[in-house]
Design a protein around this motif. Structure first.
Motif, PDB file in Angstrom:
ATOM      1  N   GLY A   1      36.628  45.565  33.631  1.00 34.40           N
ATOM      2  CA  GLY A   1      36.216  45.926  34.972  1.00 34.40           C
ATOM      3  C   GLY A   1      37.167  46.928  35.929  1.00 34.40           C
ATOM      4  N   SER A   2      36.847  46.862  37.306  1.00 31.57           N
ATOM      5  CA  SER A   2      37.785  47.670  37.914  1.00 31.57           C
ATOM      6  C   SER A   2      37.753  47.006  39.325  1.00 31.57           C
ATOM      7  N   LEU A   3      38.481  47.466  40.413  1.00 23.80           N
ATOM      8  CA  LEU A   3      38.454  46.822  41.756  1.00 23.80           C
ATOM      9  C   LEU A   3      37.055  46.693  42.504  1.00 23.80           C
ATOM     10  N   GLU A   4      36.163  47.771  41.860  1.00 24.14           N
ATOM     11  CA  GLU A   4      34.627  48.127  42.531  1.00 24.14           C
ATOM     12  C   GLU A   4      33.921  46.512  42.358  1.00 24.14           C
ATOM     13  N   ASN A   5      34.350  45.882  41.043  1.00 23.72           N
ATOM     14  CA  ASN A   5      33.488  44.826  40.918  1.00 23.72           C
ATOM     15  C   ASN A   5      33.507  43.848  42.078  1.00 23.72           C
TER      16      ASN A   5
ATOM     17  N   LEU B   1      42.864  35.827  44.749  1.00 24.95           N
ATOM     18  CA  LEU B   1      41.393  35.770  44.133  1.00 24.95           C
ATOM     19  C   LEU B   1      41.312  36.478  42.928  1.00 24.95           C
ATOM     20  N   GLY B   2      40.914  35.809  41.815  1.00 23.01           N
ATOM     21  CA  GLY B   2      40.564  36.315  40.730  1.00 23.01           C
ATOM     22  C   GLY B   2      39.406  36.089  39.863  1.00 23.01           C
ATOM     23  N   HIS B   3      38.768  36.851  39.117  1.00 27.54           N
ATOM     24  CA  HIS B   3      37.383  36.472  38.528  1.00 27.54           C
ATOM     25  C   HIS B   3      37.809  36.702  36.952  1.00 27.54           C
ATOM     26  N   SER B   4      37.312  35.439  36.122  1.00 27.93           N
ATOM     27  CA  SER B   4      37.421  35.933  34.736  1.00 27.93           C
ATOM     28  C   SER B   4      38.926  36.140  34.276  1.00 27.93           C
ATOM     29  N   MET B   5      39.193  37.030  33.753  1.00 33.00           N
ATOM     30  CA  MET B   5      40.609  37.651  33.182  1.00 33.00           C
ATOM     31  C   MET B   5      41.652  37.931  34.445  1.00 33.00           C
ATOM     32  N   GLY B   6      41.092  38.307  35.547  1.00 31.47           N
ATOM     33  CA  GLY B   6      41.702  38.387  36.740  1.00 31.47           C
ATOM     34  C   GLY B   6      42.130  37.065  37.332  1.00 31.47           C
ATOM     35  N   GLY B   7      41.191  36.090  37.012  1.00 28.59           N
ATOM     36  CA  GLY B   7      41.458  34.674  37.395  1.00 28.59           C
ATOM     37  C   GLY B   7      42.653  34.093  36.655  1.00 28.59           C
TER      38      GLY B   7
ATOM     39  N   SER C   1      22.193  45.475  31.663  1.00 29.78           N
ATOM     40  CA  SER C   1      23.196  45.291  32.726  1.00 29.78           C
ATOM     41  C   SER C   1      24.503  45.509  32.088  1.00 29.78           C
ATOM     42  N   VAL C   2      24.566  44.852  31.025  1.00 35.42           N
ATOM     43  CA  VAL C   2      26.140  44.635  30.233  1.00 35.42           C
ATOM     44  C   VAL C   2      26.512  46.298  29.981  1.00 35.42           C
ATOM     45  N   ARG C   3      25.437  46.817  29.446  1.00 39.74           N
ATOM     46  CA  ARG C   3      25.860  48.340  28.955  1.00 39.74           C
ATOM     47  C   ARG C   3      26.246  49.196  30.307  1.00 39.74           C
ATOM     48  N   SER C   4      25.424  48.754  31.355  1.00 43.23           N
ATOM     49  CA  SER C   4      25.821  49.492  32.552  1.00 43.23           C
ATOM     50  C   SER C   4      27.144  49.343  33.152  1.00 43.23           C
ATOM     51  N   PHE C   5      27.533  48.183  32.981  1.00 45.98           N
ATOM     52  CA  PHE C   5      28.809  47.641  33.537  1.00 45.98           C
ATOM     53  C   PHE C   5      30.128  48.286  32.720  1.00 45.98           C
ATOM     54  N   LEU C   6      29.653  48.325  31.369  1.00 46.10           N
ATOM     55  CA  LEU C   6      30.564  48.732  30.377  1.00 46.10           C
ATOM     56  C   LEU C   6      31.002  50.442  30.572  1.00 46.10           C
TER      57      LEU C   6
END
Length: 262
Positions: free
Chosen positions: A25-29, A84-90, A154-159
């Motif tokens: 990901g990136s900060l935009e997420n 505040l972190g999501h997934s790996m960021g968590g 949606s996963v492809r778009s994210f990646l």
């Protein structure tokens, strides 16, 4: 100096909150929650190493990523912040809290536990590494080729948000795909510490996600004895994107409770 790319929103001088995204990901997420929090807080959205616009490095593990965040805070004279972190960021956020508890005034962990997870991104890596970037002429072509490995559009778009154009007919990865793949086992690792982080912690779980399970309770409480949990029903791992209004409300309420306690 290893300077992380970041974006600041809100009024500087307000209580600081640092947002950390997940894998690939990136900060935009976390842009939606950043916008809401900016009304009351000074919000710093960060690209972690080998992601987004932050520098690439051949090494990657949670100790290093936590040190990156601490140095980032030092560079902005942030003596203390809510993370505040999501997934790996968590996991990065938890690592910072365990390494430097005096720098973290509160912790919000979105849909991840401090445990080792079995590798499960094999198809993702196969698809991404299988793209011949020199032969790709459009995002549509890249998406079509990636569909042979990943069914979910949606996963492809994210990646593919990581795919950036370099010339009239060339593309490259913004993320450091080779380093992420090389150190994937480290990314799946859990957290450990001889001491616990005793300040307020909130785990937010997607009700349909299996990233936080009852069997993880002991590991969570051993490291974060003051932890509480909120469950967002009918949401999966991407709970902040699937149920943004509820996610943002839960985060805001927790942050207000920290401020009242102080």
């Amino acid at each position: 100096m290893f300077d992380l790319y970041y974006r600041q929103q809100g009024i500087q001088g307000n209580p600081p909150v640092v947002l950390l995204h997940g894998l690939f990901g990136s900060l935009e997420n976390l842009g939606a929650v950043a916008k809401v929090l900016a009304e009351d807080f000074s919000v710093y959205s960060v690209d972690l190493r080998n992601h987004g616009r932050s520098p690439h490095h051949e090494m990657m593990n949670y100790e290093l990523m936590a040190n990156d965040v601490i140095r980032f805070m030092d560079s902005l004279n942030l003596t203390e912040a809510v993370l505040l972190g999501h997934s790996m960021g968590g996991k990065v956020a938890m690592e910072v809290a365990l390494q430097a508890p005096d720098r973290v005034s509160g912790l919000i962990v979105a849909d991840i536990a401090p445990v080792r997870y079995p590798p499960h991104h094999h198809q993702v890596f196969a698809g991404l590494q299988g793209l011949a970037l020199s032969a790709i002429t459009s995002r549509a072509q890249a998406d079509k080729e990636l569909a042979a490995y990943i069914n979910e559009a949606s996963v492809r778009s994210f990646l593919l948000k990581n795919l950036v154009k370099t010339s009239a007919s060339g593309f490259q990865w913004r993320m450091n795909l080779s380093a992420i793949a090389k150190h994937y086992e480290h990314i799946m690792a859990g957290q450990s510490s001889e001491s616990s982080y005793d300040k307020p912690v909130l785990f937010i779980k997607g009700g349909s996600s299996d990233y936080i399970l009852p069997r993880h309770q002991d590991a969570i409480l051993s490291l974060f004895p003051a932890a509480g949990v909120k469950i967002i029903q009918n949401a999966g791992h991407w709970l902040h994107a699937e149920k943004p209004a509820l996610f943002n409300r839960i985060v805001s309420q927790f942050l207000r409770s920290i401020l009242i306690a102080q």
